[in-house]
Each structure stands twice: as structure tokens, then as C-alpha cells.
Design a protein around this motif. Structure first.
Motif, PDB file in Angstrom:
ATOM      1  N   VAL A  29      -5.013   4.982  -4.187  1.00  0.00           N
ATOM      2  CA  VAL A  29      -4.107   4.835  -3.046  1.00  0.00           C
ATOM      3  C   VAL A  29      -4.014   6.150  -2.275  1.00  0.00           C
ATOM      4  CG1 VAL A  29      -1.714   4.386  -2.367  1.00  0.00           C
ATOM      5  CG2 VAL A  29      -2.813   2.935  -4.094  1.00  0.00           C
ATOM      6  N   GLU A  30      -3.896   7.261  -2.995  1.00  0.00           N
ATOM      7  CA  GLU A  30      -3.796   8.570  -2.348  1.00  0.00           C
ATOM      8  C   GLU A  30      -5.079   8.930  -1.602  1.00  0.00           C
ATOM      9  OE1 GLU A  30      -2.215  11.822  -0.807  1.00  0.00           O
ATOM     10  OE2 GLU A  30      -1.096  10.347  -1.970  1.00  0.00           O
ATOM     11  N   ARG A  31      -6.223   8.668  -2.226  1.00  0.00           N
ATOM     12  CA  ARG A  31      -7.511   9.005  -1.612  1.00  0.00           C
ATOM     13  C   ARG A  31      -7.732   8.239  -0.313  1.00  0.00           C
ATOM     14  NH1 ARG A  31     -12.335  10.381  -0.838  1.00  0.00           N
ATOM     15  NH2 ARG A  31     -14.326   9.557  -1.434  1.00  0.00           N
ATOM     16  N   HIS A  32      -7.272   7.016  -0.270  1.00  0.00           N
ATOM     17  CA  HIS A  32      -7.509   6.181   0.909  1.00  0.00           C
ATOM     18  C   HIS A  32      -6.379   6.254   1.934  1.00  0.00           C
ATOM     19  CE1 HIS A  32     -11.263   4.275  -0.258  1.00  0.00           C
ATOM     20  NE2 HIS A  32     -10.820   4.421  -1.498  1.00  0.00           N
ATOM     21  N   ARG A  33      -5.335   6.991   1.613  1.00  0.00           N
ATOM     22  CA  ARG A  33      -4.221   7.123   2.557  1.00  0.00           C
ATOM     23  C   ARG A  33      -4.727   7.680   3.882  1.00  0.00           C
ATOM     24  NH1 ARG A  33       0.990   6.934   0.947  1.00  0.00           N
ATOM     25  NH2 ARG A  33       0.165   7.247  -1.133  1.00  0.00           N
ATOM     26  N   GLY A  34      -4.510   6.924   4.929  1.00  0.00           N
ATOM     27  CA  GLY A  34      -4.934   7.344   6.258  1.00  0.00           C
ATOM     28  C   GLY A  34      -6.419   7.155   6.533  1.00  0.00           C
ATOM     29  N   LYS A  35      -7.174   6.692   5.557  1.00  0.00           N
ATOM     30  CA  LYS A  35      -8.624   6.550   5.736  1.00  0.00           C
ATOM     31  C   LYS A  35      -9.072   5.093   5.757  1.00  0.00           C
ATOM     32  CE  LYS A  35      -9.487  10.875   3.352  1.00  0.00           C
ATOM     33  NZ  LYS A  35      -9.957  11.490   2.144  1.00  0.00           N
ATOM     34  N   GLY A  36      -8.195   4.178   5.418  1.00  0.00           N
ATOM     35  CA  GLY A  36      -8.588   2.772   5.383  1.00  0.00           C
ATOM     36  C   GLY A  36      -9.323   2.411   4.102  1.00  0.00           C
ATOM     37  N   CYS A  37      -9.913   1.229   4.117  1.00  0.00           N
ATOM     38  CA  CYS A  37     -10.509   0.699   2.890  1.00  0.00           C
ATOM     39  C   CYS A  37     -11.980   0.327   3.073  1.00  0.00           C
ATOM     40  CB  CYS A  37      -9.715  -0.517   2.425  1.00  0.00           C
ATOM     41  SG  CYS A  37      -9.816  -1.908   3.576  1.00  0.00           S
ATOM     42  N   ASP A  38     -12.678   1.000   3.975  1.00  0.00           N
ATOM     43  CA  ASP A  38     -14.072   0.659   4.258  1.00  0.00           C
ATOM     44  C   ASP A  38     -14.940   0.625   2.999  1.00  0.00           C
ATOM     45  OD1 ASP A  38     -13.060   0.797   6.800  1.00  0.00           O
ATOM     46  OD2 ASP A  38     -14.659   2.059   7.587  1.00  0.00           O
ATOM     47  N   ALA A  39     -14.799   1.611   2.139  1.00  0.00           N
ATOM     48  CA  ALA A  39     -15.626   1.666   0.929  1.00  0.00           C
ATOM     49  C   ALA A  39     -15.303   0.503  -0.006  1.00  0.00           C
ATOM     50  CB  ALA A  39     -15.425   2.994   0.214  1.00  0.00           C
ATOM     51  N   LEU A  40     -14.026   0.165  -0.133  1.00  0.00           N
ATOM     52  CA  LEU A  40     -13.647  -0.972  -0.974  1.00  0.00           C
ATOM     53  C   LEU A  40     -14.203  -2.272  -0.414  1.00  0.00           C
ATOM     54  CD1 LEU A  40      -9.916  -0.048  -1.707  1.00  0.00           C
ATOM     55  CD2 LEU A  40     -11.869   0.151  -3.259  1.00  0.00           C
ATOM     56  N   ALA A  41     -14.133  -2.432   0.899  1.00  0.00           N
ATOM     57  CA  ALA A  41     -14.648  -3.648   1.542  1.00  0.00           C
ATOM     58  C   ALA A  41     -16.157  -3.762   1.328  1.00  0.00           C
ATOM     59  CB  ALA A  41     -14.318  -3.645   3.031  1.00  0.00           C
ATOM     60  N   GLY A  96     -10.267  -8.484  -6.311  1.00  0.00           N
ATOM     61  CA  GLY A  96      -9.318  -7.412  -6.597  1.00  0.00           C
ATOM     62  C   GLY A  96      -9.507  -6.221  -5.674  1.00  0.00           C
ATOM     63  N   LEU A  97     -10.761  -5.887  -5.391  1.00  0.00           N
ATOM     64  CA  LEU A  97     -11.045  -4.798  -4.446  1.00  0.00           C
ATOM     65  C   LEU A  97     -10.502  -5.148  -3.060  1.00  0.00           C
ATOM     66  CD1 LEU A  97     -14.704  -3.960  -5.497  1.00  0.00           C
ATOM     67  CD2 LEU A  97     -12.728  -2.424  -5.679  1.00  0.00           C
ATOM     68  N   GLN A  98     -10.699  -6.394  -2.629  1.00  0.00           N
ATOM     69  CA  GLN A  98     -10.198  -6.813  -1.323  1.00  0.00           C
ATOM     70  C   GLN A  98      -8.670  -6.750  -1.277  1.00  0.00           C
ATOM     71  OE1 GLN A  98     -12.201 -10.643  -1.192  1.00  0.00           O
ATOM     72  NE2 GLN A  98     -13.605  -9.898   0.390  1.00  0.00           N
ATOM     73  N   ALA A  99      -8.019  -7.266  -2.330  1.00  0.00           N
ATOM     74  CA  ALA A  99      -6.554  -7.234  -2.371  1.00  0.00           C
ATOM     75  C   ALA A  99      -6.037  -5.804  -2.352  1.00  0.00           C
ATOM     76  CB  ALA A  99      -6.042  -7.979  -3.616  1.00  0.00           C
ATOM     77  N   ALA A 100      -6.670  -4.930  -3.135  1.00  0.00           N
ATOM     78  CA  ALA A 100      -6.255  -3.524  -3.167  1.00  0.00           C
ATOM     79  C   ALA A 100      -6.451  -2.879  -1.799  1.00  0.00           C
ATOM     80  CB  ALA A 100      -7.044  -2.765  -4.235  1.00  0.00           C
ATOM     81  N   GLY A 101      -7.567  -3.166  -1.150  1.00  0.00           N
ATOM     82  CA  GLY A 101      -7.817  -2.601   0.171  1.00  0.00           C
ATOM     83  C   GLY A 101      -6.791  -3.041   1.197  1.00  0.00           C
ATOM     84  N   ILE A 102      -6.449  -4.319   1.179  1.00  0.00           N
ATOM     85  CA  ILE A 102      -5.437  -4.834   2.114  1.00  0.00           C
ATOM     86  C   ILE A 102      -4.081  -4.194   1.815  1.00  0.00           C
ATOM     87  CG2 ILE A 102      -4.181  -6.901   2.847  1.00  0.00           C
ATOM     88  CD1 ILE A 102      -6.895  -8.427   2.392  1.00  0.00           C
ATOM     89  N   PHE A 103      -3.768  -4.036   0.528  1.00  0.00           N
ATOM     90  CA  PHE A 103      -2.527  -3.367   0.138  1.00  0.00           C
ATOM     91  C   PHE A 103      -2.504  -1.936   0.680  1.00  0.00           C
ATOM     92  CE2 PHE A 103      -0.685  -0.220  -2.688  1.00  0.00           C
ATOM     93  CZ  PHE A 103       0.637  -0.627  -2.736  1.00  0.00           C
ATOM     94  N   ILE A 104      -3.605  -1.216   0.488  1.00  0.00           N
ATOM     95  CA  ILE A 104      -3.674   0.184   0.924  1.00  0.00           C
ATOM     96  C   ILE A 104      -3.463   0.289   2.430  1.00  0.00           C
ATOM     97  CG2 ILE A 104      -5.291   2.111   1.250  1.00  0.00           C
ATOM     98  CD1 ILE A 104      -6.345   1.416  -1.610  1.00  0.00           C
ATOM     99  N   CYS A 105      -4.141  -0.568   3.181  1.00  0.00           N
ATOM    100  CA  CYS A 105      -3.996  -0.535   4.648  1.00  0.00           C
ATOM    101  C   CYS A 105      -2.564  -0.854   5.055  1.00  0.00           C
ATOM    102  CB  CYS A 105      -4.962  -1.525   5.299  1.00  0.00           C
ATOM    103  SG  CYS A 105      -6.696  -1.029   5.167  1.00  0.00           S
ATOM    104  N   SER A 106      -1.981  -1.852   4.415  1.00  0.00           N
ATOM    105  CA  SER A 106      -0.620  -2.256   4.753  1.00  0.00           C
ATOM    106  C   SER A 106       0.385  -1.169   4.394  1.00  0.00           C
ATOM    107  CB  SER A 106      -0.272  -3.554   4.024  1.00  0.00           C
ATOM    108  OG  SER A 106       1.060  -3.909   4.257  1.00  0.00           O
ATOM    109  N   ALA A 107       0.245  -0.616   3.187  1.00  0.00           N
ATOM    110  CA  ALA A 107       1.168   0.427   2.724  1.00  0.00           C
ATOM    111  C   ALA A 107       1.058   1.677   3.584  1.00  0.00           C
ATOM    112  CB  ALA A 107       0.885   0.764   1.267  1.00  0.00           C
ATOM    113  N   ASP A 108      -0.106   1.875   4.145  1.00  0.00           N
ATOM    114  CA  ASP A 108      -0.359   3.045   4.975  1.00  0.00           C
ATOM    115  C   ASP A 108       0.195   2.874   6.382  1.00  0.00           C
ATOM    116  OD1 ASP A 108      -1.418   5.516   4.487  1.00  0.00           O
ATOM    117  OD2 ASP A 108      -3.373   5.030   5.338  1.00  0.00           O
ATOM    118  N   GLY A 109       0.606   1.663   6.713  1.00  0.00           N
ATOM    119  CA  GLY A 109       1.111   1.391   8.050  1.00  0.00           C
ATOM    120  C   GLY A 109       0.005   1.306   9.085  1.00  0.00           C
ATOM    121  N   ALA A 110      -1.233   1.121   8.612  1.00  0.00           N
ATOM    122  CA  ALA A 110      -2.379   1.034   9.533  1.00  0.00           C
ATOM    123  C   ALA A 110      -2.310  -0.272  10.321  1.00  0.00           C
ATOM    124  CB  ALA A 110      -3.683   1.086   8.739  1.00  0.00           C
ATOM    125  N   ALA A 111      -2.928  -0.265  11.474  1.00  0.00           N
ATOM    126  CA  ALA A 111      -3.063  -1.502  12.246  1.00  0.00           C
ATOM    127  C   ALA A 111      -3.962  -2.423  11.444  1.00  0.00           C
ATOM    128  CB  ALA A 111      -3.668  -1.196  13.613  1.00  0.00           C
TER     129      ALA A 111
END
Length: 158
Positions: A29-41, A96-111
Motif C-alpha cells: 500500500v505504501e509503495r503504490h501510494r500516489g503511483k496507482g496500481c499499473d503493475a498489479l493490473a 486478489g491483485l485486482q481487488a488490492a489495486g482498486i483498494f489502493i487507488c480508492s484509499a489514495d483518493g485517486a480518480a
């Protein structure tokens, strides 16, 4: 994304912690903060596409062996409907990777239109699958592929 705002994000995080240790989850979560989830996707899509390729590869084996066309067709159809070993586990990991990525983007307040996991899921599988993923992510992740009528599953086994 109100599902994640109403405490759903905490539930998704607790589901993730059933599969990974807390320090791994926090680091992700920390590593992807502000960076999105491209690698997870990308990893999730590679897993799902690889699962499809395995089914296809087994069907094409008959052609390589020089079998008649009807045998090839029969083998391709049969193999496409028979679950392969580890297929469920591959789908669980990808979802699980997709769910985590969506969580990260949402928690980050990203569009959310910039969320690679969400975009990949919508483009490749549609709105209904996205809703199934989010609903399933709040429950036992091992049931995600079945809940989603996994798009990579064989047609006769959905």
C-alpha cells in the motif's frame, strides 16, 4: 466507489491479510501510494491470459501430433471445458491483485478512471464483473473466481 468508503476498504484489507503478512500488505500500500496500481493490473492480466493460453495450448497439441481435424476439434472443445490444475488458484491470485489495486487507488483518493486495475477489469470483463469483484472482495477471496463466473474459465464450467 461508495462500497469502499463505507468500511469496505477495511474489509478488503483484512481479506488480503488472510493471504499475506501485515508488513507485506503495508509495504504494498505504501509503495503504490500516489503511483496507482499499473503493475498489479499488468500482473493480474498476465495471470488471467496465461490461464487462457494453457487451455488453448493443450487443444493445439493434437494438431502438432498430426491428428485428424475432428479429433483436434474434439480435443480443443474438451480441454476448454475441463478445469486445469491450479486454474482456480491462478484466478484467485489475479482477482486478489485486482481487488488490492482498486483498494489502493480508492484509499489514495485517486480518480478512479485512472485506476489500472479497474480499467482493465471494465475493458476486459465489463461492469457486472467489476461489481462481482467488489462484492466478492468483501468476502472470502478464494471464492472470487466462482463469484465472478470467471471470464477465463471454460465455457461449460461457469
Amino acid at each position: 466507489m461508495q462500497l469502499l468508503n463505507g468500511g469496505g476498504g477495511d474489509v478488503i484489507a483484512s481479506q488480503a491479510l488472510r493471504y499475506v503478512n501485515e508488513s507485506t500488505w503495508e509495504a504494498l500500500v505504501e509503495r503504490h501510494r500516489g503511483k496507482g496500481c499499473d503493475a498489479l493490473a499488468a500482473l493480474a492480466r498476465a495471470l488471467l491470459d496465461g490461464k487462457k493460453s494453457l487451455h488453448s495450448m493443450f487443444g493445439r497439441l493434437w494438431a502438432v501430433l498430426g491428428r485428424p481435424r475432428i479429433e483436434q476439434l474434439f480435443a480443443q472443445e474438451l480441454v476448454s471445458r475441463v478445469p486445469l490444475p491450479f486454474g482456480h488458484e491462478i484466478a484467485v491470485a489475479a482477482r486478489g491483485l485486482q481487488a488490492a489495486g482498486i483498494f489502493i487507488c480508492s484509499a489514495d483518493g485517486a480518480a478512479m478512471q485512472d485506476c489500472a486495475c479497474l480499467r482493465d477489469l471494465l475493458v476486459n470483463e465489463g461492469q457486472a464483473q467489476f461489481e462481482n469483484l467488489l462484492q466478492g472482495a468483501l468476502q472470502n477471496w478464494s471464492e472470487l473466481p466462482a463469484r465472478m463466473h470467471d471470464a477465463t474459465a471454460a465455457p461449460g464450467l461457469r
